[in-house]
Design a protein around this motif. Structure first.
Motif, PDB file in Angstrom:
ATOM      1  N   ALA A 181      -1.053  59.789 146.151  1.00  0.00           N
ATOM      2  CA  ALA A 181      -2.019  59.369 145.125  1.00  0.00           C
ATOM      3  C   ALA A 181      -3.263  60.270 145.157  1.00  0.00           C
ATOM      4  CB  ALA A 181      -2.409  57.909 145.331  1.00  0.00           C
ATOM      5  N   LYS A 182      -3.681  60.700 146.346  1.00  0.00           N
ATOM      6  CA  LYS A 182      -4.833  61.604 146.449  1.00  0.00           C
ATOM      7  C   LYS A 182      -4.515  62.968 145.848  1.00  0.00           C
ATOM      8  CE  LYS A 182      -7.094  59.538 150.424  1.00  0.00           C
ATOM      9  NZ  LYS A 182      -7.457  59.667 151.843  1.00  0.00           N
ATOM     10  N   LEU A 183      -3.309  63.491 146.129  1.00  0.00           N
ATOM     11  CA  LEU A 183      -2.907  64.760 145.522  1.00  0.00           C
ATOM     12  C   LEU A 183      -2.888  64.638 144.002  1.00  0.00           C
ATOM     13  CD1 LEU A 183       0.100  66.055 147.700  1.00  0.00           C
ATOM     14  CD2 LEU A 183      -2.239  66.911 147.671  1.00  0.00           C
ATOM     15  N   ARG A 184      -2.322  63.556 143.494  1.00  0.00           N
ATOM     16  CA  ARG A 184      -2.229  63.327 142.053  1.00  0.00           C
ATOM     17  C   ARG A 184      -3.632  63.217 141.444  1.00  0.00           C
ATOM     18  NH1 ARG A 184       0.197  64.508 137.752  1.00  0.00           N
ATOM     19  NH2 ARG A 184       2.211  63.950 138.550  1.00  0.00           N
ATOM     20  N   ALA A 185      -4.543  62.498 142.111  1.00  0.00           N
ATOM     21  CA  ALA A 185      -5.909  62.347 141.595  1.00  0.00           C
ATOM     22  C   ALA A 185      -6.630  63.694 141.545  1.00  0.00           C
ATOM     23  CB  ALA A 185      -6.689  61.354 142.451  1.00  0.00           C
ATOM     24  N   GLU A 186      -6.452  64.514 142.563  1.00  0.00           N
ATOM     25  CA  GLU A 186      -7.070  65.838 142.574  1.00  0.00           C
ATOM     26  C   GLU A 186      -6.511  66.693 141.439  1.00  0.00           C
ATOM     27  OE1 GLU A 186      -7.743  69.717 145.501  1.00  0.00           O
ATOM     28  OE2 GLU A 186      -6.661  67.978 146.287  1.00  0.00           O
ATOM     29  N   TYR A 187      -5.203  66.658 141.254  1.00  0.00           N
ATOM     30  CA  TYR A 187      -4.549  67.408 140.174  1.00  0.00           C
ATOM     31  C   TYR A 187      -5.090  66.952 138.808  1.00  0.00           C
ATOM     32  CZ  TYR A 187      -0.836  69.389 137.282  1.00  0.00           C
ATOM     33  OH  TYR A 187      -0.142  70.088 136.324  1.00  0.00           O
ATOM     34  N   ASP A 188      -5.110  65.641 138.597  1.00  0.00           N
ATOM     35  CA  ASP A 188      -5.569  65.096 137.320  1.00  0.00           C
ATOM     36  C   ASP A 188      -7.032  65.452 137.046  1.00  0.00           C
ATOM     37  OD1 ASP A 188      -3.053  64.031 136.915  1.00  0.00           O
ATOM     38  OD2 ASP A 188      -3.636  61.985 137.488  1.00  0.00           O
ATOM     39  N   HIS A 189      -7.877  65.430 138.077  1.00  0.00           N
ATOM     40  CA  HIS A 189      -9.288  65.783 137.919  1.00  0.00           C
ATOM     41  C   HIS A 189      -9.445  67.250 137.526  1.00  0.00           C
ATOM     42  CE1 HIS A 189     -13.601  65.766 138.525  1.00  0.00           C
ATOM     43  NE2 HIS A 189     -13.462  66.860 139.263  1.00  0.00           N
ATOM     44  N   LEU A 190      -8.720  68.121 138.223  1.00  0.00           N
ATOM     45  CA  LEU A 190      -8.803  69.545 137.899  1.00  0.00           C
ATOM     46  C   LEU A 190      -8.326  69.819 136.476  1.00  0.00           C
ATOM     47  CD1 LEU A 190      -7.516  71.182 141.210  1.00  0.00           C
ATOM     48  CD2 LEU A 190      -9.808  71.389 140.249  1.00  0.00           C
ATOM     49  N   LEU A 191      -7.196  69.212 136.117  1.00  0.00           N
ATOM     50  CA  LEU A 191      -6.598  69.461 134.804  1.00  0.00           C
ATOM     51  C   LEU A 191      -7.364  68.787 133.668  1.00  0.00           C
ATOM     52  CD1 LEU A 191      -4.216  70.839 133.360  1.00  0.00           C
ATOM     53  CD2 LEU A 191      -2.957  68.695 133.619  1.00  0.00           C
TER      54      LEU A 191
END
Length: 161
Positions: free
Chosen positions: A15-25
């Motif tokens: 979930a942390k990886l996904r949140a970081e990805y979503d924030h960057l994108l």
């Protein structure tokens, strides 16, 4: 480069990886695109700091997005609460070990992307985690560390409730 072990990760770590990805994108990249577009309209790009910095930052973000995408694609999400054999050390276990001098240390085996040694969270691929895999309470395990070889005894094993 492939690893000899699966890229396990906890649901929280994923979930942390996904949140970081979503924030960057969804947040950072669109903001940088806007700055670069504005700066490009101001004329000479070779001396335009906003344009040059923005392009560099966009490349960094794109690299991070690619890296995170690969990590998420390769990840195998494992919920330690579902571990069927809670008497042995596997992914997600919290283990108390004692060395030859009876110094106790408690560690939790997590995904390599979730490692935080100061918090006692060691990566699945670390030397200690590899040595402890499959161990039961009372087992002795020898570990090769940069400082030399050490022997640990497994004192306790626990999994999240």
């Amino acid at each position: 480069m492939t690893t000899p072990y699966p890229n396990y990760i906890s649901p929280e770590g994923f979930a942390k990886l996904r949140a970081e990805y979503d924030h960057l994108l969804g947040v950072e990249r669109p903001a940088i695109v806007e700055v670069v577009s504005w700066a490009a309209g101001n004329g000479d790009r070779s001396e335009n700091g906003d344009y040059l910095y923005g392009r560099e930052r966009m490349r960094e973000i794109d690299f991070q997005l690619k890296r995170l995408s690969k990590k998420m694609k390769d990840a195998k999400v494992v919920d330690a609460r579902q571990q069927p054999d809670k008497d042995r050390v596997y992914f997600g276990a919290t283990i108390t070990i004692a060395d030859e001098d009876d110094n106790h240390r408690t560690v939790t085996i997590v995904g390599n992307d979730e490692t935080d040694v100061d918090a006692g969270r060691i990566g699945w691929g670390s030397p200690i985690a590899r040595a402890l895999r499959g161990a039961a309470v009372g087992d002795l395990r020898r570990v090769r560390l940069p400082a030399g070889e050490k022997e640990y005894e497994v004192m306790t094993i626990a999994y999240p409730a």
